[in-house]
Design a protein around this motif. Structure first.
Motif, short mmCIF file in Angstrom:
data_model
loop_
_atom_site.label_atom_id
_atom_site.label_comp_id
_atom_site.label_asym_id
_atom_site.label_seq_id
_atom_site.Cartn_x
_atom_site.Cartn_y
_atom_site.Cartn_z
N LYS A 1 0.83 -1.22 0.00
CA LYS A 1 0.00 0.00 0.00
C LYS A 1 0.86 1.27 0.00
O LYS A 1 0.40 2.33 -0.43
CB LYS A 1 -1.01 -0.01 1.14
CG LYS A 1 -0.44 0.21 2.51
CD LYS A 1 -1.56 0.25 3.55
CE LYS A 1 -1.16 0.67 4.83
NZ LYS A 1 -0.45 0.47 5.85
N ARG B 1 1.13 3.27 -3.32
CA ARG B 1 0.08 4.24 -3.67
C ARG B 1 0.06 5.44 -2.73
O ARG B 1 -0.30 6.54 -3.13
CB ARG B 1 -1.29 3.57 -3.67
CG ARG B 1 -1.42 2.52 -4.74
CD ARG B 1 -2.84 2.27 -5.16
NE ARG B 1 -2.93 1.13 -6.06
CZ ARG B 1 -2.63 1.15 -7.35
NH1 ARG B 1 -2.20 2.25 -7.91
NH2 ARG B 1 -2.75 0.06 -8.09
N THR B 2 0.46 5.23 -1.49
CA THR B 2 0.40 6.30 -0.48
C THR B 2 1.47 7.37 -0.69
O THR B 2 1.20 8.55 -0.49
CB THR B 2 0.57 5.69 0.93
OG1 THR B 2 -0.45 4.70 1.12
CG2 THR B 2 0.48 6.74 2.01
#
Length: 163
Positions: A76, A79-80
């Motif tokens: 994740k 994307r962060t």
């Protein structure tokens, strides 16, 4: 909001120090509302731990207080974060392997790509050494993080207000 993630192996020596240095510089320049910084490790060795005692001691010696809890890199994070900045080539390879489609490869960089003294080299891992190794890493990161932040400011046209 520009988001930066510093990555090393265990997230208790190099990357929390880079995070602390960057946060201090962001604060000095009045950019807290424009840049967010975090750090993590590619391994699970130290999840939930505070930075290494020697890192904390070195940071304090240099006027920097670190507050961080180690965590492991996760998919994740791709994307962060806008920038995924590794401390060395081995951890860069680890992150790249997780990005199997090369979708996020434009976000990856080595912190020492910004080092005016030894561009592109690895930040040595001080974990198995003594106090002088931690100071050496501090000096490398101090100049590399400064140049990296300057590049972000220039790239994104940020307004700096020195406090």
């Amino acid at each position: 909001m520009i988001k930066v993630l510093f990555v090393c192996l265990g997230n208790i020596c190099r990357s929390p120090l880079a995070q602390g240095l960057m946060e201090m510089k962001i604060d000095e320049l009045g950019l807290n509302d424009q840049i967010k910084v975090d750090s993590c490790g590619t391994s699970q060795y130290h999840i939930g731990e505070q930075p290494d005692e020697r890192t904390l001691k070195n940071a304090l010696k240099n006027g920097l207080k670190l507050e961080h809890q180690a965590r492991q890199f996760s998919r994740k994070d791709f994307r962060t974060f806008d920038y995924i900045v590794t401390m060395d080539k081995a951890n860069m390879d680890c992150v790249k392997r997780l990005d199997q489609t090369n979708e996020f490869s434009d976000k990856f960089m080595l912190i020492r790509d910004f080092d005016p003294v030894d561009k592109g080299a690895d930040v040595p891992d001080p974990y198995f050494g003594g106090e002088e190794g931690f100071q050496h890493v501090y000096l490398i990161l101090q100049r590399s993080v400064s140049e990296f932040l300057n590049q972000i400011i220039k790239t994104h046209g940020l307004n700096v207000s020195i406090s």
